[in-house]
Scaffold this motif. Structure first.
Motif, PDB file in Angstrom:
ATOM      1  N   UNK A   1       0.824  -1.204   0.000  1.00 46.06           N
ATOM      2  CA  UNK A   1       0.000   0.000   0.000  1.00 46.06           C
ATOM      3  C   UNK A   1       0.861   1.258   0.000  1.00 46.06           C
ATOM      4  N   UNK A   2       0.286   2.335  -0.530  1.00 42.47           N
ATOM      5  CA  UNK A   2       0.956   3.631  -0.486  1.00 42.47           C
ATOM      6  C   UNK A   2       0.883   4.161   0.944  1.00 42.47           C
ATOM      7  N   UNK A   3       2.007   4.612   1.462  1.00 43.01           N
ATOM      8  CA  UNK A   3       2.086   5.045   2.850  1.00 43.01           C
ATOM      9  C   UNK A   3       2.036   6.569   2.920  1.00 43.01           C
ATOM     10  N   UNK A   4       1.117   7.088   3.727  1.00 42.36           N
ATOM     11  CA  UNK A   4       1.018   8.519   4.000  1.00 42.36           C
ATOM     12  C   UNK A   4       1.466   8.751   5.429  1.00 42.36           C
ATOM     13  N   UNK A   5       2.489   9.585   5.600  1.00 41.69           N
ATOM     14  CA  UNK A   5       2.972   9.913   6.940  1.00 41.69           C
ATOM     15  C   UNK A   5       2.246  11.164   7.424  1.00 41.69           C
ATOM     16  N   UNK A   6       1.607  11.053   8.582  1.00 41.04           N
ATOM     17  CA  UNK A   6       0.785  12.121   9.142  1.00 41.04           C
ATOM     18  C   UNK A   6       1.290  12.427  10.545  1.00 41.04           C
ATOM     19  N   UNK A   7       1.705  13.670  10.766  1.00 37.20           N
ATOM     20  CA  UNK A   7       2.138  14.105  12.086  1.00 37.20           C
ATOM     21  C   UNK A   7       1.051  14.973  12.703  1.00 37.20           C
ATOM     22  N   UNK A   8       0.747  14.724  13.971  1.00 30.81           N
ATOM     23  CA  UNK A   8      -0.245  15.514  14.699  1.00 30.81           C
ATOM     24  C   UNK A   8       0.250  15.720  16.123  1.00 30.81           C
ATOM     25  N   UNK A   9      -0.114  16.852  16.692  1.00 34.51           N
ATOM     26  CA  UNK A   9       0.424  17.235  17.992  1.00 34.51           C
ATOM     27  C   UNK A   9      -0.476  16.797  19.140  1.00 34.51           C
ATOM     28  N   UNK A  10       0.156  16.464  20.260  1.00 34.83           N
ATOM     29  CA  UNK A  10      -0.518  16.293  21.526  1.00 34.83           C
ATOM     30  C   UNK A  10      -1.588  15.224  21.544  1.00 34.83           C
ATOM     31  N   UNK A  11      -2.622  15.468  22.345  1.00 36.96           N
ATOM     32  CA  UNK A  11      -3.706  14.516  22.529  1.00 36.96           C
ATOM     33  C   UNK A  11      -4.417  14.213  21.220  1.00 36.96           C
ATOM     34  N   UNK A  12      -4.510  15.218  20.339  1.00 38.66           N
ATOM     35  CA  UNK A  12      -5.160  15.010  19.049  1.00 38.66           C
ATOM     36  C   UNK A  12      -4.445  13.936  18.232  1.00 38.66           C
ATOM     37  N   UNK A  13      -3.123  13.896  18.341  1.00 41.28           N
ATOM     38  CA  UNK A  13      -2.372  12.871  17.639  1.00 41.28           C
ATOM     39  C   UNK A  13      -2.655  11.467  18.140  1.00 41.28           C
ATOM     40  N   UNK A  14      -3.122  11.385  19.368  1.00 37.69           N
ATOM     41  CA  UNK A  14      -3.485  10.082  19.938  1.00 37.69           C
ATOM     42  C   UNK A  14      -4.876   9.653  19.486  1.00 37.69           C
TER      43      UNK A  14
ATOM     44  N   UNK B   1       0.557  17.331   7.856  1.00 36.07           N
ATOM     45  CA  UNK B   1       0.716  17.617   9.278  1.00 36.07           C
ATOM     46  C   UNK B   1      -0.390  18.563   9.711  1.00 36.07           C
ATOM     47  N   UNK B   2      -0.761  18.483  10.975  1.00 35.86           N
ATOM     48  CA  UNK B   2      -1.659  19.467  11.580  1.00 35.86           C
ATOM     49  C   UNK B   2      -0.805  20.384  12.438  1.00 35.86           C
ATOM     50  N   UNK B   3      -0.717  21.652  12.042  1.00 33.22           N
ATOM     51  CA  UNK B   3       0.143  22.595  12.753  1.00 33.22           C
ATOM     52  C   UNK B   3      -0.691  23.730  13.328  1.00 33.22           C
ATOM     53  N   UNK B   4      -0.139  24.399  14.325  1.00 31.89           N
ATOM     54  CA  UNK B   4      -0.811  25.548  14.912  1.00 31.89           C
ATOM     55  C   UNK B   4      -1.000  26.640  13.866  1.00 31.89           C
ATOM     56  N   UNK B   5      -2.136  27.322  13.948  1.00 30.01           N
ATOM     57  CA  UNK B   5      -2.454  28.322  12.933  1.00 30.01           C
ATOM     58  C   UNK B   5      -1.409  29.430  12.840  1.00 30.01           C
ATOM     59  N   UNK B   6      -0.746  29.751  13.936  1.00 34.19           N
ATOM     60  CA  UNK B   6       0.257  30.819  13.897  1.00 34.19           C
ATOM     61  C   UNK B   6       1.557  30.374  13.231  1.00 34.19           C
ATOM     62  N   UNK B   7       1.696  29.084  12.916  1.00 30.15           N
ATOM     63  CA  UNK B   7       2.912  28.606  12.254  1.00 30.15           C
ATOM     64  C   UNK B   7       2.775  28.576  10.733  1.00 30.15           C
ATOM     65  N   UNK B   8       1.566  28.729  10.244  1.00 28.58           N
ATOM     66  CA  UNK B   8       1.350  28.560   8.798  1.00 28.58           C
ATOM     67  C   UNK B   8       2.173  29.557   7.998  1.00 28.58           C
ATOM     68  N   UNK B   9       2.183  30.806   8.415  1.00 27.14           N
ATOM     69  CA  UNK B   9       2.917  31.824   7.658  1.00 27.14           C
ATOM     70  C   UNK B   9       4.405  31.518   7.634  1.00 27.14           C
ATOM     71  N   UNK B  10       4.938  30.975   8.702  1.00 27.04           N
ATOM     72  CA  UNK B  10       6.361  30.657   8.756  1.00 27.04           C
ATOM     73  C   UNK B  10       6.727  29.582   7.727  1.00 27.04           C
ATOM     74  N   UNK B  11       5.945  28.520   7.677  1.00 31.74           N
ATOM     75  CA  UNK B  11       6.279  27.439   6.747  1.00 31.74           C
ATOM     76  C   UNK B  11       5.922  27.806   5.309  1.00 31.74           C
ATOM     77  N   UNK B  12       4.972  28.700   5.124  1.00 30.52           N
ATOM     78  CA  UNK B  12       4.713  29.214   3.779  1.00 30.52           C
ATOM     79  C   UNK B  12       5.883  30.065   3.315  1.00 30.52           C
TER      80      UNK B  12
END
Length: 439
Positions: free
Chosen positions: A23-36, A81-92
């Protein structure tokens, strides 16, 4: 011993088989409790998409930003990845994110018009969508409706003037050793949520300079200062109050501005005889129900991903209203889509209704990578203002001075971009972006 060896061999064989199942593998990173808890939603996605397997990695919240920057430098970012909204501009700015507009145009199930506008706008940089909101949060007052009625306040205040009247009445009733509201001095959010209600932007000239000396923000500073001058709020941080839920229950303060996760906490921590005494309300504004900050986390698709089509399918699945309702049930996080709020579990939740109303007025913070550092300065200067070490004018000037210092590199980058010739502009901007990407 031989049994243990056989068992280990079977485990290794099983894990190898899992990795090589075709199968095709998708790597998904999520922070904290949501990642669980998100792992409980993945089996249904894999059932619908039998050719895709999702590998979820849970990131500690405190280390997530550094890990993402390290992964970017080492060309080891995940697919999604699910990132904090204030980080979006940095990675863009780092050119690490895939613009999503073409995919959004081909995905009718994910449409901006169904999202709260402030939440959606957090992921739009220079007119291009780089993120899709996963969950959204904002701050508003939890309050003791019984104590308000006791002092003759029939309905929750909707304006700053009404809020001041209510706080003054409560303070007269409870006396010198108790208070009307808790604005924790170790958090920037109470002052920031008042300040974002201003019609004036928090930063000016395309984010080059602070705009805290604007008339609107200074009015917010004046309101904040008056709350402490009148002793409606204690000069205290969350850490100085042993248990905010217990203190709220015993009437040490009657208003507590905080986020939606506290709905579950108040239900769990307050005794049964107090459960009917508290409620949530929209955040009062200068002249009516006020704006607030649109927080939360959003999905981003990394440009380096070799599995973008499969990763986008995962984003689209986790964005379905029904899946968002399930995620709310697992995590308590609030959905960013209006359609999800039609589900009975949310529509009938009397404590969530104020958040539903507030989210219509939530606004994004300035979309500059330096914003989180500026927000920390708001906290520090706000503490000095509350303690009377700075006047309103001095606090506004000090915030501008600190913000301008933090934004110095941004000004250099933007000035360099403006001066670049068209033929060399792209490389210059990319080089400047990388130079400015300090955590």
């Amino acid at each position: 011993m031989r049994g243990l060896v056989v068992l280990c061999a079977l485990v290794l064989l099983g894990s190898c088989s899992h990795r090589d199942d075709g199968r095709e593998v998708v790597r998904f990173w999520a922070m904290g409790f949501e990642g669980e808890v998100v792992t409980q939603l993945i089996p249904e996605f894999e059932r619908r998409n039998p050719g895709i397997r999702v590998e979820v990695q849970q990131l500690p919240i405190t280390a997530a930003h550094e890990k993402l920057l390290t992964a970017f430098a080492g060309d080891a970012l995940p697919d999604v990845c699910a990132i904090g909204n204030t980080w979006i501009s940095e990675f863009a700015l780092l050119d690490a994110l895939t613009p999503l507009d073409p995919r959004l145009a081909q995905t009718p199930s994910v449409q901006a018009r169904d999202y709260f506008s402030g939440a959606w706008d957090t992921g739009v940089i220079d007119g291009r969508a780089y993120a899709v909101p996963w969950y959204v949060e904002t701050r508003l007052p939890f309050y003791r409706q019984d104590l308000l009625k006791q002092v003759g306040i029939a309905r929750p205040p909707a304006t700053w003037a009404e809020w001041k009247t209510a706080m003054a009445a409560i303070k007269r009733e409870v006396g010198p050793d108790r208070y009307a509201v808790l604005f924790p001095l170790n958090e920037p959010e109470p002052l920031l949520n008042l300040g974002i209600q201003s019609p004036d932007p928090l930063l000016r000239e395309d984010g080059r300079y602070g705009n805290f000396r604007s008339p609107g923000f200074k009015r917010a500073l004046s309101f904040y200062r008056e709350v402490f001058d009148q002793r409606w709020a204690p000069l205290a941080s969350n850490t100085q109050i042993a248990n905010v839920w217990n203190e709220f229950g015993r009437g040490y303060f009657s208003f507590y501005v905080n986020g939606p996760w506290n709905i579950a906490e108040f239900k769990r921590r307050l005794p049964a005889d107090l459960q009917a005494t508290w409620m949530t309300m929209p955040l009062p504004g200068e002249h009516g129900p006020g704006a607030s900050v649109a927080g939360g986390a959003s999905f981003v698709l990394f440009r380096s991903s070799q599995h973008q089509d499969a990763a986008w399918k995962l984003i689209a699945y986790l964005s379905e209203p029904e899946v968002q309702v399930r995620f709310h049930g697992l995590s308590g996080n609030l959905p960013p889509r209006r359609a999800a709020w039609d589900a009975p579990v949310l529509a009938n939740d009397v404590y969530a209704r104020a958040f539903r109303d507030q989210l219509e007025r939530a606004r994004p913070t300035p979309k500059v990578p330096e914003w989180e550092r500026i927000a920390m300065e708001i906290k520090l200067v706000g503490e000095q203002l509350a303690n009377g070490r700075l006047s309103v004018d001095e606090a506004a000037a000090e915030l501008d001075r600190r913000a301008d210092r933090i934004l110095e590199k941004r000004r250099w980058m933007l000035d360099r971009q403006a001066a670049a010739k068209p033929s060399g502009q792209s490389g210059a901007v990319k080089s400047a972006s990388a130079a400015g990407a300090s955590p």
